[in-house]
Motif scaffolding. Structure first.
Motif, PDB file in Angstrom:
ATOM      1  N   PHE A 168       0.827  -1.206   0.000  1.00 29.92           N
ATOM      2  CA  PHE A 168       0.000   0.000   0.000  1.00 29.92           C
ATOM      3  C   PHE A 168       0.860   1.254   0.000  1.00 29.92           C
ATOM      4  O   PHE A 168       0.631   2.183  -0.785  1.00 29.92           O
ATOM      5  N   LEU A 169       1.866   1.304   0.877  1.00 32.49           N
ATOM      6  CA  LEU A 169       2.710   2.501   0.975  1.00 32.49           C
ATOM      7  C   LEU A 169       3.452   2.759  -0.328  1.00 32.49           C
ATOM      8  O   LEU A 169       3.582   3.917  -0.763  1.00 32.49           O
ATOM      9  N   LEU A 170       3.947   1.699  -0.953  1.00 33.90           N
ATOM     10  CA  LEU A 170       4.678   1.858  -2.205  1.00 33.90           C
ATOM     11  C   LEU A 170       3.788   2.454  -3.289  1.00 33.90           C
ATOM     12  O   LEU A 170       4.181   3.387  -3.999  1.00 33.90           O
ATOM     13  N   ALA A 171       2.565   1.937  -3.417  1.00 29.79           N
ATOM     14  CA  ALA A 171       1.644   2.448  -4.437  1.00 29.79           C
ATOM     15  C   ALA A 171       1.110   3.828  -4.071  1.00 29.79           C
ATOM     16  O   ALA A 171       0.790   4.640  -4.955  1.00 29.79           O
ATOM     17  N   TRP A 172       0.998   4.107  -2.785  1.00 36.00           N
ATOM     18  CA  TRP A 172       0.426   5.372  -2.316  1.00 36.00           C
ATOM     19  C   TRP A 172       1.381   6.556  -2.502  1.00 36.00           C
ATOM     20  O   TRP A 172       0.967   7.709  -2.496  1.00 36.00           O
ATOM     21  N   GLN A 173       2.666   6.260  -2.710  1.00 31.98           N
ATOM     22  CA  GLN A 173       3.642   7.347  -2.856  1.00 31.98           C
ATOM     23  C   GLN A 173       3.283   8.267  -4.023  1.00 31.98           C
ATOM     24  O   GLN A 173       3.404   9.493  -3.930  1.00 31.98           O
ATOM     25  N   ALA A 174       2.832   7.679  -5.130  1.00 36.83           N
ATOM     26  CA  ALA A 174       2.463   8.498  -6.290  1.00 36.83           C
ATOM     27  C   ALA A 174       1.294   9.415  -5.955  1.00 36.83           C
ATOM     28  O   ALA A 174       1.237  10.570  -6.397  1.00 36.83           O
ATOM     29  N   VAL A 175       0.338   8.905  -5.161  1.00 38.45           N
ATOM     30  CA  VAL A 175      -0.803   9.721  -4.734  1.00 38.45           C
ATOM     31  C   VAL A 175      -0.332  10.884  -3.854  1.00 38.45           C
ATOM     32  O   VAL A 175      -0.777  12.022  -4.004  1.00 38.45           O
ATOM     33  N   LEU A 176       0.593  10.601  -2.939  1.00 36.72           N
ATOM     34  CA  LEU A 176       1.115  11.643  -2.053  1.00 36.72           C
ATOM     35  C   LEU A 176       1.837  12.731  -2.850  1.00 36.72           C
ATOM     36  O   LEU A 176       1.687  13.928  -2.576  1.00 36.72           O
ATOM     37  N   ARG A 177       2.633  12.308  -3.837  1.00 36.52           N
ATOM     38  CA  ARG A 177       3.335  13.305  -4.661  1.00 36.52           C
ATOM     39  C   ARG A 177       2.351  14.158  -5.447  1.00 36.52           C
ATOM     40  O   ARG A 177       2.520  15.376  -5.581  1.00 36.52           O
ATOM     41  N   ALA A 178       1.299  13.523  -5.966  1.00 39.08           N
ATOM     42  CA  ALA A 178       0.302  14.281  -6.738  1.00 39.08           C
ATOM     43  C   ALA A 178      -0.500  15.208  -5.840  1.00 39.08           C
ATOM     44  O   ALA A 178      -0.858  16.323  -6.244  1.00 39.08           O
ATOM     45  N   THR A 179      -0.776  14.781  -4.624  1.00 41.79           N
ATOM     46  CA  THR A 179      -1.572  15.590  -3.699  1.00 41.79           C
ATOM     47  C   THR A 179      -0.852  16.869  -3.314  1.00 41.79           C
ATOM     48  O   THR A 179      -1.478  17.890  -3.021  1.00 41.79           O
ATOM     49  N   ARG A 180       0.456  16.824  -3.339  1.00 43.52           N
ATOM     50  CA  ARG A 180       1.237  18.000  -2.930  1.00 43.52           C
ATOM     51  C   ARG A 180       0.924  19.216  -3.795  1.00 43.52           C
ATOM     52  O   ARG A 180       1.031  20.356  -3.341  1.00 43.52           O
ATOM     53  N   SER A 181       0.548  18.987  -5.043  1.00 40.95           N
ATOM     54  CA  SER A 181       0.283  20.105  -5.958  1.00 40.95           C
ATOM     55  C   SER A 181      -1.149  20.629  -5.870  1.00 40.95           C
ATOM     56  O   SER A 181      -1.505  21.577  -6.562  1.00 40.95           O
TER      57      SER A 181
END
Length: 702
Positions: free
Chosen positions: A670-683
């Motif tokens: 989950f954490l590995l796949a969620w990293q892309a979501v976290l990076r996108a959320t930053r913007s």
């Protein structure tokens, strides 16, 4: 023709560039080679990594220089770095480059060549007399049994030995046995804190230098200068150093002949890195030993030994019988050396004392008796400074830090108010900044005030030689100067100090032979903490502190530990009085099993720092809401975002969100796949003002 090579470099945390980059070189270089490569407009150090780069239409930049004066970092080292980066959710280049000495990252090939040509310390010839001396140490029956069991099994091992049971001598014997039978073997011995390194280094040098030479033992810790760290690293990497002693950073030392890893005081929270890649050096030590054995099947297996009088509950749970699912071999040394006894625990009910009493009459009388007999006492308070707060008696002003949601601590020695979070300091005001009242006073006590108060109470008392009582303090403030800690410890060991006051710096690992009384002042704060690990940490700290008393068998029968508490009936103190760690561990594990807490579940914290608390929490909440399509989300619980305990530090607001799962593998996926979501959320507009975010896997404090 340029050969395409994968190279890992230091990249910004949580950037999209997390894996190796492709560079070209005239000749193929083996994985693990150190190189200088262009990155943007600058040149940086890189490590040639495993794997063949994919074909690309982009122009390939050439490697600037190869540091071929050094042997490549071996497959075990690369595998350890790869695992740490993957498990702790960081870029592999970040972990790899952080594991190398800072000075090595700055050297070019020519500079490194000159550095390697400097005269090296040469290990001398074997001294037969030294060998005989080493083997003449008399071992207890428990030590002999533990060593025999260690030699008979593969481990991993958990050495559960009471304070003063001789665990260090077991470490020395195991290292000696290894080096004697394998001329190329190396051993790694880890301690949790820098201040414990000098005394351990002294014992290892005394034992091994006569036989293996001055260069055979090196240290690695952050208190060393960059040239010192590079020298130690090169000695370990070349195999010249047979024994490496270090703090958590040493787990990444390049040691081609590593066959033994010892993690002393394995329960200590200092083994968990709190910045950058938040790794647990203890857990990586266990993984490294397994990796060494797996990748070198023809060699002697690499064994790992975790040692503690109060093991971490995770380690204790893993050392249950194999039939119940345990994976560690538990070794026990419950008795002190020389048939000495553990100190008697005395609880003082502070509800029965006069208000504002600091030292109960009973405790003060016990300290006075020790002074009269020429013995030493130790008073432990885990709060440095003179007082935690300075307050006005007329208005509600308190010494709050303007940059943090915390109070500045009053330090009387230099008349300053100092924030222990951001470092902001200023002189104590002459009057209240709010109302002008000159009557501002300290509230509460730190070690500085405790030292002053104790000196006043003992001012009329005399030592057996007729001299005045000497009260000394050891904490982070009194040991700032280089060599100050060693000098102060030497005074304690020689008997020049009658009463030692300090923080947790003095509560663990030290072998004080003259101390027969240890007192803990106001340890109640952790009994009702919101952190589920607080009781475990308090029990370990008190057990370790009490273990400083009566280490000399001649005085052990009269040794005592005094605890002043408002809650003498608490179950934690009942277990402490019996020195019954297994009983305490069983009760704590039962509570955690019912609550679904580690080690019966697996956790990660996502921390966000922003200009406003709203932005920090919005970032976490948006990322949580967007996780609905992430793999394994159905096996993971995402809790609401909340402010951290100290929510503002250095004008940066901090928030966190807990992620929990009953499955370690599901949490990792989950954490590995969620990293892309976290990076996108930053913007996202709602997250404007976000400064940084980080994932902390297996957090030690929540």
């Amino acid at each position: 023709m340029l050969h395409r090579l994968s190279v890992v470099v230091q990249t910004p945390a949580h950037s999209a560039i997390a894996g190796p980059l492709t560079y070209g070189h005239a000749t193929p270089l083996p994985p693990g080679s150190l190189v200088r490569v262009p990155l943007g407009k600058r040149e940086t150090l890189g490590v040639v990594w495993d794997g063949t780069p994919e074909d690309s239409n982009f122009e390939i930049r050439a490697i600037s220089d190869a540091l071929d004066g050094l042997a490549p970092l071996n497959a075990v080292w690369r595998g350890l770095v790869q695992f740490a980066a993957q498990y702790y959710q960081r870029a592999v280049g970040e972990v790899a480059l952080a594991a190398l000495p800072p000075q090595l990252r700055e050297l070019g090939a020519a500079q490194l060549t000159r550095r390697l040509k400097r005269p090296k310390e040469v290990n001398g010839a074997i001294d037969t007399n030294a060998v005989d001396t080493t083997h003449s140490v008399a071992l207890s029956a428990e030590q002999t049994s533990v060593i025999a069991e260690f030699d008979a099994q593969k481990g991993p091992f958990l050495l559960f030995g009471s304070t003063g049971s001789g665990k260090t001598e077991v470490y020395l014997q195991l290292v000696q046995s290894l080096l004697s039978r394998d001329p190329s073997a190396q051993a790694l011995v880890m301690v949790p804190e820098i201040n414990l390194t000098p005394q351990l280094e002294a014992r290892f040098r005394e034992r091994f230098e006569p036989r293996y030479g001055a260069a055979s033992v090196v240290s690695m810790h952050s208190g060393m200068t960059p040239p010192q760290r590079l020298k130690s690293w090169l000695a370990a990497h070349s195999g010249t150093a047979r024994i490496v002693l270090g703090t958590r950073m040493a787990v990444f030392a390049s040691m081609p002949g590593l066959k033994l890893i010892v993690v002393d005081e394995e329960h200590d929270p200092s083994y968990k890195q709190q910045e950058g890649a938040r790794y647990s050096a203890r857990d990586l030590a266990v993984y490294r030993s397994q990796l060494e054995t797996r990748l070198n099947p023809d060699d002697e297996p690499c064994r790992v030994l975790l040692g503690s009088a109060t093991p971490a509950l995770e380690s204790w749970h893993l050392s249950r019988p194999a039939a119940e699912g345990g994976r560690y071999v538990r070794l026990a040394m419950p008795s002190r050396i020389g048939a000495g006894s553990l100190p008697k625990v005395r609880l003082v009910d502070m509800n029965l004392q006069q208000k504002k009493t600091v030292f109960s009459p009973q405790l003060l009388a016990a300290i006075q008796q020790r002074v009269a007999r020429g013995e030493q006492s130790m008073v432990f308070l885990n709060r440095r400074g003179y007082a935690p707060v300075l307050a006005c008696s007329s208005c509600e002003w308190k010494s709050e830090c303007p940059h943090c949601s915390a109070y500045r601590v009053f330090h009387k020695i230099d008349r300053s108010l100092r924030c222990h979070h951001c470092g902001y300091a200023e002189p104590v005001p002459r009057a209240c900044p709010s109302c002008g009242n000159p009557d501002i006073s300290p509230v509460g006590r730190g070690t500085e005030r405790l030292e002053e108060h104790l000196a006043e109470l003992l001012a009329d008392l005399r030592r057996p030689d007729g001299g005045p009582v000497v009260v000394a303090r050891i904490d982070a403030d009194s040991t700032k100067a280089k060599g100050a800690l060693e000098a102060q410890l030497a005074e304690v060991h020689t008997g020049a100090v009658d009463v030692l006051v300090g923080t947790q710096m003095i509560a663990k690992g030290h072998d004080f032979r003259r101390i027969t009384l240890v007192a803990a002042i106001n340890p109640d704060g952790a009994l009702f903490s919101s952190d589920f690990r607080a009781p475990e940490r308090l029990f370990a700290l008190l057990m370790q502190a009490g273990g400083r008393a009566g280490r000399d068998a001649a005085h052990s029968a009269a040794s005592e530990m005094w605890i002043q508490t408002m809650h003498p009936q608490h179950p934690l103190f009942a277990a402490l009085k019996k020195h019954d760690y297994p009983d305490f561990a069983a009760s704590q594990l039962d509570e955690r099993r019912i609550a679904g807490m580690p080690p019966f579940s697996y956790q990660a914290l996502v921390r966000a720092e922003a200009r406003t608390q709203e932005a920090a929490q919005a970032f976490l909440s948006l990322a949580s809401a967007a996780a609905c399509d992430v793999p394994d989300v159905e096996r993971v619980t995402l809790y609401p975002a909340v402010p951290m305990g100290v929510q503002r530090v250095a004008n940066i607001e901090r928030a966190q969100m807990l992620v929990e799962s009953p499955s370690r593998q599901a949490l990792q996926r989950f954490l590995l796949a969620w990293q892309a979501v976290l990076r996108a959320t930053r913007s996202q507009p709602e997250a404007k003002g976000l400064v940084r975010w980080a994932i902390d896997v297996d957090p030690l404090s929540i």
